[in-house]
Design a protein around this motif. Structure first.
Motif, PDB file in Angstrom:
ATOM      1  N   ALA A  93       0.830  -1.204   0.000  1.00 35.69           N
ATOM      2  CA  ALA A  93       0.000   0.000   0.000  1.00 35.69           C
ATOM      3  C   ALA A  93       0.863   1.253   0.000  1.00 35.69           C
ATOM      4  O   ALA A  93       0.556   2.238  -0.684  1.00 35.69           O
ATOM      5  CB  ALA A  93      -0.932  -0.014   1.208  1.00 35.69           C
ATOM      6  N   GLU A  94       1.975   1.212   0.740  1.00 37.22           N
ATOM      7  CA  GLU A  94       2.879   2.362   0.742  1.00 37.22           C
ATOM      8  C   GLU A  94       3.528   2.553  -0.619  1.00 37.22           C
ATOM      9  O   GLU A  94       3.709   3.696  -1.092  1.00 37.22           O
ATOM     10  CB  GLU A  94       3.937   2.180   1.824  1.00 37.22           C
ATOM     11  CG  GLU A  94       3.396   2.239   3.246  1.00 37.22           C
ATOM     12  CD  GLU A  94       4.465   1.915   4.277  1.00 37.22           C
ATOM     13  OE1 GLU A  94       5.525   1.379   3.865  1.00 37.22           O
ATOM     14  OE2 GLU A  94       4.237   2.190   5.467  1.00 37.22           O
ATOM     15  N   ALA A  95       3.867   1.440  -1.272  1.00 39.58           N
ATOM     16  CA  ALA A  95       4.486   1.534  -2.596  1.00 39.58           C
ATOM     17  C   ALA A  95       3.523   2.089  -3.630  1.00 39.58           C
ATOM     18  O   ALA A  95       3.936   2.755  -4.583  1.00 39.58           O
ATOM     19  CB  ALA A  95       4.993   0.156  -3.032  1.00 39.58           C
ATOM     20  N   LEU A  96       2.250   1.832  -3.446  1.00 39.31           N
ATOM     21  CA  LEU A  96       1.249   2.337  -4.380  1.00 39.31           C
ATOM     22  C   LEU A  96       0.866   3.783  -4.096  1.00 39.31           C
ATOM     23  O   LEU A  96       0.014   4.342  -4.791  1.00 39.31           O
ATOM     24  CB  LEU A  96      -0.009   1.457  -4.333  1.00 39.31           C
ATOM     25  CG  LEU A  96       0.158   0.036  -4.878  1.00 39.31           C
ATOM     26  CD1 LEU A  96      -1.101  -0.782  -4.643  1.00 39.31           C
ATOM     27  CD2 LEU A  96       0.497   0.075  -6.369  1.00 39.31           C
ATOM     28  N   ALA A 114      -0.372   5.078  -1.094  1.00 38.67           N
ATOM     29  CA  ALA A 114      -1.460   5.309  -0.136  1.00 38.67           C
ATOM     30  C   ALA A 114      -0.965   6.210   0.999  1.00 38.67           C
ATOM     31  O   ALA A 114       0.175   6.092   1.466  1.00 38.67           O
ATOM     32  CB  ALA A 114      -1.966   3.985   0.419  1.00 38.67           C
ATOM     33  N   THR A 115      -1.810   7.092   1.442  1.00 41.39           N
ATOM     34  CA  THR A 115      -1.455   8.002   2.524  1.00 41.39           C
ATOM     35  C   THR A 115      -1.465   7.250   3.857  1.00 41.39           C
ATOM     36  O   THR A 115      -2.129   6.208   3.996  1.00 41.39           O
ATOM     37  CB  THR A 115      -2.438   9.173   2.585  1.00 41.39           C
ATOM     38  OG1 THR A 115      -3.757   8.668   2.869  1.00 41.39           O
ATOM     39  CG2 THR A 115      -2.459   9.935   1.271  1.00 41.39           C
ATOM     40  N   PRO A 116      -0.726   7.748   4.861  1.00 40.51           N
ATOM     41  CA  PRO A 116      -0.760   7.090   6.175  1.00 40.51           C
ATOM     42  C   PRO A 116      -2.165   6.974   6.750  1.00 40.51           C
ATOM     43  O   PRO A 116      -2.498   5.958   7.372  1.00 40.51           O
ATOM     44  CB  PRO A 116       0.134   7.989   7.032  1.00 40.51           C
ATOM     45  CG  PRO A 116       1.069   8.628   6.061  1.00 40.51           C
ATOM     46  CD  PRO A 116       0.271   8.836   4.804  1.00 40.51           C
ATOM     47  N   ALA A 117      -2.983   8.012   6.553  1.00 43.92           N
ATOM     48  CA  ALA A 117      -4.358   7.943   7.068  1.00 43.92           C
ATOM     49  C   ALA A 117      -5.132   6.809   6.408  1.00 43.92           C
ATOM     50  O   ALA A 117      -5.894   6.082   7.064  1.00 43.92           O
ATOM     51  CB  ALA A 117      -5.068   9.282   6.847  1.00 43.92           C
ATOM     52  N   ALA A 118      -4.957   6.639   5.092  1.00 41.97           N
ATOM     53  CA  ALA A 118      -5.659   5.567   4.384  1.00 41.97           C
ATOM     54  C   ALA A 118      -5.152   4.194   4.825  1.00 41.97           C
ATOM     55  O   ALA A 118      -5.936   3.244   4.968  1.00 41.97           O
ATOM     56  CB  ALA A 118      -5.477   5.742   2.871  1.00 41.97           C
ATOM     57  N   ILE A 119      -3.867   4.076   5.058  1.00 42.98           N
ATOM     58  CA  ILE A 119      -3.320   2.792   5.515  1.00 42.98           C
ATOM     59  C   ILE A 119      -3.861   2.440   6.896  1.00 42.98           C
ATOM     60  O   ILE A 119      -4.238   1.288   7.164  1.00 42.98           O
ATOM     61  CB  ILE A 119      -1.782   2.859   5.513  1.00 42.98           C
ATOM     62  CG1 ILE A 119      -1.255   2.985   4.082  1.00 42.98           C
ATOM     63  CG2 ILE A 119      -1.187   1.627   6.192  1.00 42.98           C
ATOM     64  CD1 ILE A 119       0.240   3.177   3.983  1.00 42.98           C
ATOM     65  N   LEU A 120      -3.897   3.427   7.787  1.00 42.38           N
ATOM     66  CA  LEU A 120      -4.434   3.168   9.126  1.00 42.38           C
ATOM     67  C   LEU A 120      -5.904   2.781   9.043  1.00 42.38           C
ATOM     68  O   LEU A 120      -6.354   1.874   9.755  1.00 42.38           O
ATOM     69  CB  LEU A 120      -4.259   4.409  10.004  1.00 42.38           C
ATOM     70  CG  LEU A 120      -2.827   4.767  10.411  1.00 42.38           C
ATOM     71  CD1 LEU A 120      -2.812   6.065  11.204  1.00 42.38           C
ATOM     72  CD2 LEU A 120      -2.192   3.652  11.221  1.00 42.38           C
ATOM     73  N   ARG A 121      -6.646   3.452   8.191  1.00 44.57           N
ATOM     74  CA  ARG A 121      -8.091   3.209   8.122  1.00 44.57           C
ATOM     75  C   ARG A 121      -8.422   1.892   7.431  1.00 44.57           C
ATOM     76  O   ARG A 121      -9.360   1.189   7.850  1.00 44.57           O
ATOM     77  CB  ARG A 121      -8.759   4.374   7.394  1.00 44.57           C
ATOM     78  CG  ARG A 121     -10.280   4.282   7.343  1.00 44.57           C
ATOM     79  CD  ARG A 121     -10.902   5.490   6.677  1.00 44.57           C
ATOM     80  NE  ARG A 121     -10.538   5.584   5.248  1.00 44.57           N
ATOM     81  CZ  ARG A 121      -9.681   6.447   4.759  1.00 44.57           C
ATOM     82  NH1 ARG A 121      -9.062   7.307   5.553  1.00 44.57           N
ATOM     83  NH2 ARG A 121      -9.407   6.481   3.444  1.00 44.57           N
ATOM     84  N   ARG A 122      -7.676   1.528   6.395  1.00 41.16           N
ATOM     85  CA  ARG A 122      -8.033   0.364   5.594  1.00 41.16           C
ATOM     86  C   ARG A 122      -7.306  -0.910   5.995  1.00 41.16           C
ATOM     87  O   ARG A 122      -7.794  -2.017   5.722  1.00 41.16           O
ATOM     88  CB  ARG A 122      -7.750   0.652   4.116  1.00 41.16           C
ATOM     89  CG  ARG A 122      -8.581   1.785   3.544  1.00 41.16           C
ATOM     90  CD  ARG A 122      -8.190   2.056   2.095  1.00 41.16           C
ATOM     91  NE  ARG A 122      -8.920   3.175   1.534  1.00 41.16           N
ATOM     92  CZ  ARG A 122      -8.735   3.660   0.295  1.00 41.16           C
ATOM     93  NH1 ARG A 122      -7.814   3.098  -0.483  1.00 41.16           N
ATOM     94  NH2 ARG A 122      -9.437   4.689  -0.140  1.00 41.16           N
ATOM     95  N   HIS A 123      -6.134  -0.791   6.586  1.00 38.43           N
ATOM     96  CA  HIS A 123      -5.319  -1.972   6.845  1.00 38.43           C
ATOM     97  C   HIS A 123      -5.013  -2.190   8.327  1.00 38.43           C
ATOM     98  O   HIS A 123      -5.167  -3.306   8.829  1.00 38.43           O
ATOM     99  CB  HIS A 123      -3.997  -1.877   6.056  1.00 38.43           C
ATOM    100  CG  HIS A 123      -4.186  -1.779   4.575  1.00 38.43           C
ATOM    101  ND1 HIS A 123      -4.603  -2.833   3.803  1.00 38.43           N
ATOM    102  CD2 HIS A 123      -4.010  -0.729   3.729  1.00 38.43           C
ATOM    103  CE1 HIS A 123      -4.682  -2.458   2.531  1.00 38.43           C
ATOM    104  NE2 HIS A 123      -4.323  -1.175   2.461  1.00 38.43           N
ATOM    105  N   VAL A 124      -4.575  -1.145   9.009  1.00 35.56           N
ATOM    106  CA  VAL A 124      -4.106  -1.337  10.387  1.00 35.56           C
ATOM    107  C   VAL A 124      -5.269  -1.577  11.336  1.00 35.56           C
ATOM    108  O   VAL A 124      -5.319  -2.604  12.045  1.00 35.56           O
ATOM    109  CB  VAL A 124      -3.270  -0.116  10.830  1.00 35.56           C
ATOM    110  CG1 VAL A 124      -2.890  -0.255  12.308  1.00 35.56           C
ATOM    111  CG2 VAL A 124      -2.021   0.008   9.967  1.00 35.56           C
ATOM    112  N   VAL A 125      -6.203  -0.647  11.393  1.00 39.77           N
ATOM    113  CA  VAL A 125      -7.301  -0.765  12.358  1.00 39.77           C
ATOM    114  C   VAL A 125      -8.169  -1.996  12.093  1.00 39.77           C
ATOM    115  O   VAL A 125      -8.494  -2.737  13.041  1.00 39.77           O
ATOM    116  CB  VAL A 125      -8.144   0.527  12.369  1.00 39.77           C
ATOM    117  CG1 VAL A 125      -9.373   0.354  13.263  1.00 39.77           C
ATOM    118  CG2 VAL A 125      -7.303   1.706  12.857  1.00 39.77           C
ATOM    119  N   PRO A 126      -8.580  -2.303  10.848  1.00 43.11           N
ATOM    120  CA  PRO A 126      -9.374  -3.525  10.643  1.00 43.11           C
ATOM    121  C   PRO A 126      -8.659  -4.799  11.072  1.00 43.11           C
ATOM    122  O   PRO A 126      -9.288  -5.713  11.617  1.00 43.11           O
ATOM    123  CB  PRO A 126      -9.644  -3.519   9.134  1.00 43.11           C
ATOM    124  CG  PRO A 126      -9.574  -2.085   8.742  1.00 43.11           C
ATOM    125  CD  PRO A 126      -8.484  -1.505   9.608  1.00 43.11           C
TER     126      PRO A 126
END
Length: 370
Positions: free
Chosen positions: A267-270, A272-284
């Motif tokens: 996601a970082e390579a594509l 994605a912003t840190p907020a989007a990563i936290l919302r879509r990947h980390v928290v779920p």
């Protein structure tokens, strides 16, 4: 020619809320207990014939009973009190389950307006004069009784204990849910940001958590009460201000592990912003331990609110909570033990069900992780 071993069939993935083994039964029992108590607290006061703040002066510290009131002893006591107020003598002629017939005798003609003393009681309805004698010095009256039920008895002020327990349940459960929601929102956001940021930002944010940990909770509550006065909203502020700390630590630890995963790197390579990563990947992906801890946090918050109310720093009269009722019961334990037993049963059943539910979900998550 050796035959290769058949490959095992893929097993369906287990959902997080599908406990294994005996835990499934405990989850069902816990959910049933919580649902029953919640429905009682929500609907019970609506159908109760007694308002939670109604004072019955003729029924002070009445014990729990399935029999209707008033009893014969309560009627005699009420009649004696009314006679004292009217400065007259009252002779009971007959008494059945619905009405009282009596004769009032006085040195002077009895004013009919004095009969309002019957109406002001909690036992009799408005009396009816059925006869006059001796130029009004003797009155024969008939007064209907007001049948009442106090299944859990009454408190030291003559208020129905069952209705007050259900109203107190609304307060305690709402405090537990709302304060836990505040802790969830603040703790998840704070912990996820700290864990994903890492480095100096993570160290600084966690040092702040440790500083808040060092503040005594009761001292914090007392300061709030001194500055803002006693208010119901202060309970949410005080509890929510400290209960998010453990949640932040849990989420931070999960975030430190998740951010090393391949899908986060992709996601970082594509871009994605840190907020989007936290919302879509980390928290779920951290939802499992978050929900398990939340189920354990709610009873902790309810118990904390009960402790604060027990000290007299929580909700104020006529509103009440389970902690306030238990404090009242502790003060009257020698003369009216029912004031302590019934609210303690409701509080204990709620805390036990929530604790069992949280433990079952945590064990299920641990088994799924392994």
């Amino acid at each position: 020619m050796n035959r290769s071993e058949p490959s095992p069939e893929p097993q369906p993935s287990r959902l997080f809320f599908s406990p294994r083994g005996a835990g499934k039964g405990s989850v069902r029992v816990s959910l049933a207990v919580l649902a029953s108590i919640t429905l009682l607290c929500l609907l019970g006061p609506l159908v109760s014939p007694h308002p939670y703040d109604r004072v019955y002066r003729d029924y002070v510290l009445v014990g729990p009973s399935l029999s209707p009131h008033p009893s014969a002893a309560e009627i005699d006591q009420a009649v004696d009190e009314i006679a004292r107020r009217m400065h007259a003598q009252i002779e009971i002629q007959s008494l059945d389950g619905e009405a009282l017939q009596a004769t009032l005798a006085g040195d002077k003609p009895i004013d009919a307006r004095a009969l309002r003393a019957f109406e002001r009681s909690d036992i009799f309805s408005a009396p009816r004069i059925i006869g006059r004698e001796d130029e009004g010095r003797r009155l024969r009256i008939e007064a209907s009784l007001k049948p009442m039920f106090f299944l859990f008895g009454t408190d030291a002020n003559g208020r129905d204990l069952l209705t007050r327990i259900l109203i107190a349940g609304r307060v305690s459960l709402s405090v537990g849910l709302l304060a836990s929601l505040v802790a969830l929102l603040i703790g998840v956001g704070y912990g996820a940001i700290a864990g994903y940021a890492g480095g100096g930002a993570d160290a600084l944010m966690m040092r702040l958590v440790e500083i808040i940990y060092a503040l005594p909770f009761i001292f914090f509550v007392i300061v709030l009460v001194m500055v803002f006065g006693r208010h119901f909203a202060l309970i949410f502020v005080a509890i929510g201000a400290v209960e998010w700390l453990d949640m932040a630590r849990i989420v931070r630890g999960q975030t430190l592990s998740i951010k090393r995963k391949d899908y986060v790197a992709a996601a970082e390579a594509l871009g994605a912003t840190p907020a989007a990563i936290l919302r879509r990947h980390v928290v779920p992906n951290a939802a499992g331990p978050i929900i398990a801890y939340l189920a354990l946090l709610i009873p902790r918050v309810i118990l904390l609110e009960s402790f604060v109310s027990f000290l007299g720093l929580g909700v104020q009269e006529p509103l009440t909570s389970w902690g306030v009722l238990i404090a009242d019961g502790a003060r009257n334990i020698q003369s009216a033990v029912h004031l302590l037993i019934f609210p303690a049963i409701f509080l204990g059943a709620t805390l036990g069900a929530l604790q069992s539910l949280g433990n079952s979900w945590r064990d299920s998550f641990d088994a799924r992780s392994n």
